[in-house]
Write a protein that holds these residues in place. Structure first.
Motif, PDB file in Angstrom:
ATOM      1  N   TYR A  51       0.838  -1.201   0.000  1.00 14.86           N
ATOM      2  CA  TYR A  51       0.000   0.000   0.000  1.00 14.86           C
ATOM      3  C   TYR A  51       0.878   1.258   0.000  1.00 14.86           C
ATOM      4  N   GLU A  52       1.891   1.273   0.852  1.00 11.60           N
ATOM      5  CA  GLU A  52       2.779   2.435   0.926  1.00 11.60           C
ATOM      6  C   GLU A  52       3.568   2.605  -0.371  1.00 11.60           C
ATOM      7  N   SER A  53       3.944   1.477  -0.986  1.00 10.41           N
ATOM      8  CA  SER A  53       4.661   1.542  -2.258  1.00 10.41           C
ATOM      9  C   SER A  53       3.783   2.154  -3.350  1.00 10.41           C
ATOM     10  N   GLU A  56       3.416   5.899  -3.027  1.00 13.46           N
ATOM     11  CA  GLU A  56       4.536   6.639  -3.609  1.00 13.46           C
ATOM     12  C   GLU A  56       4.379   6.762  -5.122  1.00 13.46           C
ATOM     13  N   GLN A  57       3.818   5.730  -5.757  1.00 17.99           N
ATOM     14  CA  GLN A  57       3.643   5.736  -7.211  1.00 17.99           C
ATOM     15  C   GLN A  57       2.480   6.623  -7.663  1.00 17.99           C
ATOM     16  N   PHE A  58       1.351   6.482  -6.951  1.00 22.60           N
ATOM     17  CA  PHE A  58       0.107   7.087  -7.444  1.00 22.60           C
ATOM     18  C   PHE A  58      -0.419   8.229  -6.578  1.00 22.60           C
ATOM     19  N   GLY A  59       0.313   8.595  -5.538  1.00 22.77           N
ATOM     20  CA  GLY A  59      -0.097   9.731  -4.707  1.00 22.77           C
ATOM     21  C   GLY A  59      -1.429   9.493  -4.029  1.00 22.77           C
ATOM     22  N   ASP A  60      -2.362  10.442  -4.194  1.00 20.43           N
ATOM     23  CA  ASP A  60      -3.657  10.367  -3.505  1.00 20.43           C
ATOM     24  C   ASP A  60      -4.727   9.646  -4.317  1.00 20.43           C
ATOM     25  N   GLU A  62      -6.549   7.054  -4.520  1.00 17.83           N
ATOM     26  CA  GLU A  62      -6.901   5.899  -3.692  1.00 17.83           C
ATOM     27  C   GLU A  62      -7.577   4.803  -4.511  1.00 17.83           C
ATOM     28  N   ALA A  63      -8.405   5.195  -5.460  1.00 18.99           N
ATOM     29  CA  ALA A  63      -9.110   4.202  -6.270  1.00 18.99           C
ATOM     30  C   ALA A  63      -8.123   3.345  -7.061  1.00 18.99           C
ATOM     31  N   ARG A  64      -7.110   3.967  -7.604  1.00 21.01           N
ATOM     32  CA  ARG A  64      -6.105   3.218  -8.368  1.00 21.01           C
ATOM     33  C   ARG A  64      -5.301   2.305  -7.451  1.00 21.01           C
ATOM     34  N   ILE A  65      -4.985   2.812  -6.263  1.00 17.62           N
ATOM     35  CA  ILE A  65      -4.239   2.009  -5.279  1.00 17.62           C
ATOM     36  C   ILE A  65      -5.043   0.765  -4.911  1.00 17.62           C
ATOM     37  N   LEU A  66      -6.334   0.950  -4.645  1.00 21.14           N
ATOM     38  CA  LEU A  66      -7.180  -0.177  -4.245  1.00 21.14           C
ATOM     39  C   LEU A  66      -7.326  -1.190  -5.372  1.00 21.14           C
TER      40      LEU A  66
END
Length: 526
Positions: A51-53, A56-60, A62-66
């Motif tokens: 998640y932390e990685s 760093e890649q996608f900033g805020d 959140e939808a892309r991170i999830l």
């Protein structure tokens, strides 16, 4: 740069977490709570690290991170605790949090912490059904019978969560390798077995024994490896370690549900996600089948329960897979039933089998003797290795390892090999506090002897099958390996001289004692 955690630190921290239960919960029970918490902490740390990685890649975003996290090995969903008003039907959200260790740690003082842990595990399992279905069904962190009444239970669970919050148990991939985590899991199982004594037999085989059994089948790249009584999976892990790289497939079956769950987690912690581990009784319900036939394996290894009673002999003659065509073992001793199963699941003309057995398997007669004779006449038996006593927490009796090789059968590449190697390694051990151990040197010596297949005075004997037949197919090792040591001749004159000297010394000591007693009698107050 993250500070790396070494093996010793993580082992010690994980074992210290057991202090929460010692003296109040039996080790055979609290092992499940510790190992499940270790697994939950591990997958939570991996999730958090990734998640932390992604942050760093996608900033805020959140939808892309999830979306990225949905493709993780283990998906950790959101838990939503709600309450429905019976009168109005209105649903109120009471709490909402990720299903991970850290959410539980934040709620460690909650009055219902045991229930919350169960809810998190249920959500993790239901969102990872393909891998984790059934793994947590036998564990209850809200159990009064195991963990005590509410106040005591809550205190213990709070302490447990705090113990796993130590820096030494931060298992993020940036800090610790999967090998270290897998080793910690095995380390804990070994320690639990030592603490549990005879109760540990169902889930643990000593590491040196598993290593030897695995080495004897000489696994190689591309092999399919099976343990039909896999316990917590130690033998499968050891077999995998004999192969460079990851080109192999692991299979196992275990009858005890809690132990099956331990094995599943063990496979995941070693990154053997594709390992197929089935839960059922191997003798009465083999599940490792394909196209209605038993699966075939390059290597079959096992430490089955010794002389298991009531194993299902009454159904053996009608066995769907005809595993007991050589004969049905007695209903009170399943040893040859397990061996028969292993032989039938080894690949024809190439499969290798290594199995730990009690010594009675080598010489008992009647049905067992007939099965043993047929396997020897088929030229399947490759080696008989006698081991020291007191190697297991479950029993102090010496055991043997039988090695079978289907490459020796008619038409196989080793058909011409018409002898059996007997090794007496019963005196090769290191004495421990509670049980004996095998050193690396002992294992290497056995393996060198196994590969050389030569007679070694008082240690190994290469017996022609014809000689075994002359011994009525009795495999008792002393019949083949003579370990008798002649005692040095006694010098009677020297012994008599020593006796005379001791008797003279005794006369002198008695005289001194008599004088002391006289002095005491004359001066009773001194």
């Amino acid at each position: 740069m993250e500070t790396q955690i070494n093996q010793r630190d993580i082992n010690q921290a994980a074992w210290a977490a057991c202090d929460t239960f010692r003296g109040t919960v039996d080790p055979a029970q609290y092992k499940d709570y510790i190992l499940v918490m270790l697994f939950l902490k591990y997958i939570s740390d991996v999730w958090q690290d990734h998640y932390e990685s992604y942050q760093e890649q996608f900033g805020d975003d959140e939808a892309r991170i999830l979306r990225k996290l949905e493709r993780e090995r283990f998906v950790l969903p959101i838990v939503k605790l709600t309450e429905t008003n019976e009168d109005t039907g209105v649903v109120t959200t009471l709490d909402e949090f990720p299903a991970n260790y850290y959410s539980l740690y934040e709620r460690r003082s909650a009055a219902n912490i045991g229930e919350l842990i169960n809810v998190v595990l249920e959500h993790v399992e239901s969102n990872n059904k393909a891998k984790l279905e059934g793994v947590f069904r036998n564990i209850n962190f809200n159990s009064e019978s195991n963990l005590g009444k509410t106040k005591d239970r809550n205190r213990r669970l709070k302490t447990l969560l705090e113990d796993f919050h130590k820096p030494q148990l931060d298992m993020r991939p940036s800090r610790v390798s999967e090998d270290v985590i897998g080793n910690t899991y095995i380390y804990l199982i070994e320690r639990f077995a030592a603490d549990s004594g005879k109760k540990a037999g169902e889930f643990f085989t000593p590491l040196q024994v598993t290593e030897l059994v695995a080495r004897l089948v000489e696994p190689k790249a591309g092999d399919r490896i099976c343990d039909p009584t896999c316990g917590s999976g130690g033998l499968l892990v050891q077999a995998s370690r004999q192969i460079a790289g990851r080109d192999f497939a692991l299979y196992g079956q275990e009858s005890n549900g809690s132990t099956w769950a331990l094995c599943r987690m063990n496979m995941f912690l070693h990154s053997f996600d594709s390992a197929r581990i089935e839960w059922c009784d191997t003798l009465n319900g083999p599940l490792l089948v394909e196209n209605d036939r038993l699966m075939q394996f390059d290597c079959v290894v096992a430490n089955p329960p010794f002389s298991l009673d009531k194993w299902g002999a009454e159904n053996a003659e009608s066995d769907t897979y005809n595993r007991f065509w050589r004969g049905v073992p007695p209903k009170s001793k399943a040893d040859w039933a397990f061996i028969s199963h292993m032989i039938e699941t080894a690949l024809e003309k190439s499969g290798r089998v290594s199995v730990v057995v009690p010594h009675g398997v080598l010489f008992r007669g009647a049905a067992e003797g007939r099965i043993r004779q047929k396997m020897i006449e088929e030229n399947l038996l490759d080696a008989v290795i006698g081991m020291p006593g007191n190697l297991f927490p479950t029993t102090n009796i010496p055991v043997a390892i039988l090695v079978f090789d289907r490459a020796r059968e008619k038409g196989g590449p080793r058909e011409s090999c018409q002898d059996v190697l007997f090794v007496d390694a019963s005196r090769e051990f290191v004495s421990g506090k509670n049980q004996n151990n095998l050193s690396a040197e002992h294992l290497d010596k056995i393996m060198a002897t196994f590969r050389a297949r030569k007679t070694i005075d008082k240690y190994a004997y290469l017996a022609p099958v014809s000689e075994i037949a002359e011994n009525d197919f009795n495999l008792n090792i002393p019949r083949y390996v003579d370990t008798f040591e002649e005692e040095e001749p006694i010098n009677i004159d020297e012994v008599q001289t020593e006796i005379d000297a001791l008797e003279a010394e005794l006369v002198e000591v008695r005289a001194q004692m008599a004088e002391k007693l006289k002095q005491i009698n004359r001066n009773p107050e001194s």
